[in-house]
Design an enzyme around this catalytic site. Structure first.
Site, PDB file in Angstrom:
ATOM      1  N   HIS A  67      66.133 -37.341  69.715  1.00 41.49           N
ATOM      2  CA  HIS A  67      66.783 -37.361  71.152  1.00 41.49           C
ATOM      3  C   HIS A  67      66.611 -38.710  72.684  1.00 41.49           C
ATOM      4  O   HIS A  67      65.597 -38.741  72.561  1.00 41.49           O
ATOM      5  CB  HIS A  67      66.636 -35.934  71.857  1.00 41.49           C
ATOM      6  CG  HIS A  67      67.346 -34.723  70.762  1.00 41.49           C
ATOM      7  ND1 HIS A  67      68.480 -34.948  70.755  1.00 41.49           N
ATOM      8  CD2 HIS A  67      66.387 -33.950  70.056  1.00 41.49           C
ATOM      9  CE1 HIS A  67      68.560 -33.751  69.262  1.00 41.49           C
ATOM     10  NE2 HIS A  67      67.325 -33.361  69.643  1.00 41.49           N
ATOM     11  N   PHE A 261      62.619 -19.120  68.253  1.00 43.85           N
ATOM     12  CA  PHE A 261      62.523 -18.688  69.601  1.00 43.85           C
ATOM     13  C   PHE A 261      63.665 -18.038  70.412  1.00 43.85           C
ATOM     14  O   PHE A 261      64.992 -18.509  70.293  1.00 43.85           O
ATOM     15  CB  PHE A 261      62.539 -20.250  70.368  1.00 43.85           C
ATOM     16  CG  PHE A 261      61.121 -21.360  69.823  1.00 43.85           C
ATOM     17  CD1 PHE A 261      61.866 -22.853  69.027  1.00 43.85           C
ATOM     18  CD2 PHE A 261      60.515 -21.167  69.644  1.00 43.85           C
ATOM     19  CE1 PHE A 261      61.661 -23.792  68.415  1.00 43.85           C
ATOM     20  CE2 PHE A 261      59.978 -22.050  68.984  1.00 43.85           C
ATOM     21  CZ  PHE A 261      60.225 -23.392  68.159  1.00 43.85           C
ATOM     22  N   ASP A 263      65.932 -17.862  73.030  1.00 37.12           N
ATOM     23  CA  ASP A 263      66.170 -18.183  74.230  1.00 37.12           C
ATOM     24  C   ASP A 263      68.252 -17.606  74.124  1.00 37.12           C
ATOM     25  O   ASP A 263      68.252 -16.603  73.485  1.00 37.12           O
ATOM     26  CB  ASP A 263      67.113 -20.088  73.887  1.00 37.12           C
ATOM     27  CG  ASP A 263      68.138 -20.326  72.523  1.00 37.12           C
ATOM     28  OD1 ASP A 263      68.858 -20.679  72.886  1.00 37.12           O
ATOM     29  OD2 ASP A 263      67.910 -19.417  71.345  1.00 37.12           O
ATOM     30  N   ASP A 332      65.016 -23.343  63.376  1.00 39.54           N
ATOM     31  CA  ASP A 332      65.474 -23.311  65.177  1.00 39.54           C
ATOM     32  C   ASP A 332      66.372 -24.572  65.549  1.00 39.54           C
ATOM     33  O   ASP A 332      67.168 -24.273  66.486  1.00 39.54           O
ATOM     34  CB  ASP A 332      64.363 -22.957  65.680  1.00 39.54           C
ATOM     35  CG  ASP A 332      64.794 -22.602  67.444  1.00 39.54           C
ATOM     36  OD1 ASP A 332      64.628 -23.308  67.855  1.00 39.54           O
ATOM     37  OD2 ASP A 332      65.419 -21.107  68.076  1.00 39.54           O
ATOM     38  N   ASP A 337      70.379 -27.501  67.982  1.00 36.45           N
ATOM     39  CA  ASP A 337      71.793 -28.331  68.769  1.00 36.45           C
ATOM     40  C   ASP A 337      72.716 -28.317  68.025  1.00 36.45           C
ATOM     41  O   ASP A 337      73.831 -28.747  68.907  1.00 36.45           O
ATOM     42  CB  ASP A 337      70.892 -29.761  67.452  1.00 36.45           C
ATOM     43  CG  ASP A 337      69.156 -30.666  68.056  1.00 36.45           C
ATOM     44  OD1 ASP A 337      68.783 -30.700  67.343  1.00 36.45           O
ATOM     45  OD2 ASP A 337      69.590 -30.024  69.000  1.00 36.45           O
TER      46      ASP A 337
HETATM   47  N1  LIG Z   1      65.807 -21.714  70.437  1.00 35.99           N
HETATM   48  C1  LIG Z   1      65.630 -23.017  71.482  1.00 35.99           C
HETATM   49  N2  LIG Z   1      66.088 -22.423  72.985  1.00 35.99           N
HETATM   50  C2  LIG Z   1      65.870 -23.979  72.780  1.00 35.99           C
HETATM   51  C3  LIG Z   1      65.746 -24.995  72.208  1.00 35.99           C
HETATM   52  C4  LIG Z   1      65.597 -26.162  73.639  1.00 35.99           C
HETATM   53  C5  LIG Z   1      65.622 -27.612  73.092  1.00 35.99           C
HETATM   54  N3  LIG Z   1      64.760 -28.135  71.744  1.00 35.99           N
HETATM   55  C6  LIG Z   1      65.638 -29.515  72.091  1.00 35.99           C
HETATM   56  C7  LIG Z   1      64.522 -29.770  70.960  1.00 35.99           C
HETATM   57  C8  LIG Z   1      64.442 -30.096  69.995  1.00 35.99           C
HETATM   58  C9  LIG Z   1      65.575 -29.537  69.303  1.00 35.99           C
HETATM   59  O1  LIG Z   1      65.731 -30.564  68.788  1.00 35.99           O
HETATM   60  C10 LIG Z   1      66.842 -29.667  70.510  1.00 35.99           C
HETATM   61  O2  LIG Z   1      66.909 -30.277  70.362  1.00 35.99           O
HETATM   62  C11 LIG Z   1      65.755 -25.031  74.666  1.00 35.99           C
HETATM   63  N4  LIG Z   1      66.094 -23.977  74.700  1.00 35.99           N
HETATM   64  C12 LIG Z   1      67.192 -22.968  75.523  1.00 35.99           C
HETATM   65  O3  LIG Z   1      68.179 -23.196  75.275  1.00 35.99           O
HETATM   66  C13 LIG Z   1      67.744 -22.348  76.903  1.00 35.99           C
HETATM   67  C14 LIG Z   1      69.164 -23.411  77.327  1.00 35.99           C
HETATM   68  O4  LIG Z   1      70.849 -24.048  76.582  1.00 35.99           O
HETATM   69  P1  LIG Z   1      71.340 -24.711  77.794  1.00 35.99           P
HETATM   70  O5  LIG Z   1      71.963 -24.426  78.492  1.00 35.99           O
HETATM   71  O6  LIG Z   1      72.590 -24.840  76.833  1.00 35.99           O
HETATM   72  O7  LIG Z   1      70.712 -26.000  77.752  1.00 35.99           O
HETATM   73  C15 LIG Z   1      67.000 -22.297  77.345  1.00 35.99           C
HETATM   74  O8  LIG Z   1      66.824 -20.821  77.208  1.00 35.99           O
HETATM   75  C16 LIG Z   1      66.232 -23.023  76.368  1.00 35.99           C
HETATM   76  O9  LIG Z   1      65.096 -22.313  77.371  1.00 35.99           O
HETATM   77  C17 LIG Z   1      65.160 -24.860  71.092  1.00 35.99           C
HETATM   78  O10 LIG Z   1      65.237 -25.930  70.385  1.00 35.99           O
HETATM   79  N5  LIG Z   1      65.412 -23.774  70.372  1.00 35.99           N
END
Ligand SMILES: Nc1nc2c(c(CN[C@H]3C=C[C@H](O)[C@@H]3O)cn2[C@@H]2O[C@H](COP(=O)(O)O)[C@@H](O)[C@H]2O)c(=O)[nH]1
Length: 358
Positions: A67, A261, A263, A332, A337
């Protein structure tokens, strides 16, 4: 996979001992869930779609460093970067979206190297821009106290390219002060010392984080029982593991105990893919941008089950060599992604809870 198998996965919780308290909470929530369910008729299709896309992309732990805004070198600076990023990795959705749509241009945006970033990527861009501007924003002993880095300097680091500022800015500053102080006072100023104390156990590290840092301790009450969600504490461990690709500071002998996670973005993708179904009541709240009280994280268990179903399918098809590591974290990351890529075309919206926990 027939419904009996799916039912057996869903009900296998009855007999097993849980190492991860988040998983125990997930099964309790699922047994009592009323607004979120597993659609028996489409979960398999969802698992197939995710499985074949991950195989096609050879999606693996190495994607994390690919990334553009993530650290490229796994070292102590990367640990400090990840700790700050996951300390502040919450609540990026904009109040403007209700009237102007999820792609509205006035929402909080960070301009970095002539590119606009929103959501989670705006956080990463702000951190990288601050570092480029000579603000030592990832150093715990610096952000621990206003004397070393005052509130105005932090606000400047998160300055928006639009009229809307980052949501919960003061809460983010409070998290930096609290966590910075604890790292300085109890862990000699570095998250590395928390990792060392965990003796290569992700579950021990999860306990160290949630015991010591209140701002990572996302627990809530569900039907009179305390449930652990620990989304940012788990993703902090996951990002550390991913950055170091399971080596050195990312070497955990029980990393597969980490759940997905909770989210607000992944549930949107799971619903779109047919792995979640919402009651009409919940759909109405989501579609009307109604703020949901904390406690609508019923999806943890569904994602955990989805992981089981997909991994069961992978074992069945014996294709593990094509996707070297499919654990909950990789699954996840992939779904997130996917969700991030399709968030403006997916019909179902996100559920909106303003919270420092996700
Ligand atoms: N379940 C889960 N939640 C994740 C992520 C990530 C970032 N992960 C990066 C790192 C490695 C991966 O390859 C991803 O590229 C952020 N979040 C959550 O999402 C929300 C933000 O969303 P938006 O407003 O659309 O950007 C917020 O609650 C944030 O805490 C994840 O991976 N899994």
């Amino acid at each position: 996979m027939d419904n009996d198998t799916i039912d057996s996965i869903i009900n296998e919780s009855e007999s097993q001992h849980f190492v991860n308290p988040v998983l125990e909470s997930a099964y309790f929530i699922n047994k009592n869930a009323k607004d979120v369910t597993i659609p028996r008729n489409s979960i398999q299709e969802a698992a197939n779609a995710i499985y074949s896309n991950m195989k096609k992309m050879k999606y693996s732990v190495s994607v994390w460093k690919q990334h553009e805004l993530h650290p490229k070198i796994a070292n102590e600076d990367a640990i400090n970067w990840i700790f700050l990023a996951d300390l502040l990795n919450f609540s990026f959705w904009s109040d403007l979206e209700k009237d102007k749509g999820s792609n509205c241009q006035e929402r909080f945006t960070i301009l970095y190297k002539d590119k606009r970033y929103t959501g989670y990527w705006s956080l990463c861009a702000a951190i990288n821009r601050a570092i480029d501007e000579g603000i030592p924003i990832t150093t715990p002993s610096v952000y621990a106290s206003a004397e070393n880095l005052n509130d105005d300097k932090i606000k400047y680091a998160f300055r928006s390219h639009t009229g809307e500022e980052i949501p919960l800015l003061q809460e983010r500053i409070n998290c930096m002060r609290e966590a910075g102080k604890i790292l300085v006072e109890k862990f000699d100023g570095s998250f590395i010392n928390c990792i060392k104390q965990s003796n290569n156990s992700a579950m021990k590290l999860l306990k160290i984080i949630t015991d010591n840092f209140e701002c990572f301790r996302d627990e809530c009450e569900f039907l009179g029982r305390k449930v652990q969600l620990y989304k940012r504490a788990q993703i902090l461990i996951a990002d550390t593991w991913a950055c170091f690709e399971g080596q050195v500071y990312g070497s955990f002998n029980d990393i597969d105990e980490i759940t997905m996670f909770a989210d607000y973005r992944v549930p949107q993708a799971l619903h779109h893919l047919g792995a979640l179904s919402y009651s009409q009541h919940l759909l109405n709240m989501i579609n009307s941008f109604t703020l949901l009280p904390n406690g609508s994280q019923l999806e943890i268990e569904i994602r955990e089950l989805l992981k089981r179903i997909i991994q069961r399918k992978i074992q069945q098809e014996n294709n593990r060599e094509l996707i070297p590591i499919v654990n909950t974290i990789i699954l996840d990351f992939y779904i997130w992604d996917f969700a991030n890529e399709h968030k403006h075309t997916i019909k179902i919206g996100i559920h909106r809870t303003r919270s420092i926990f996700y």
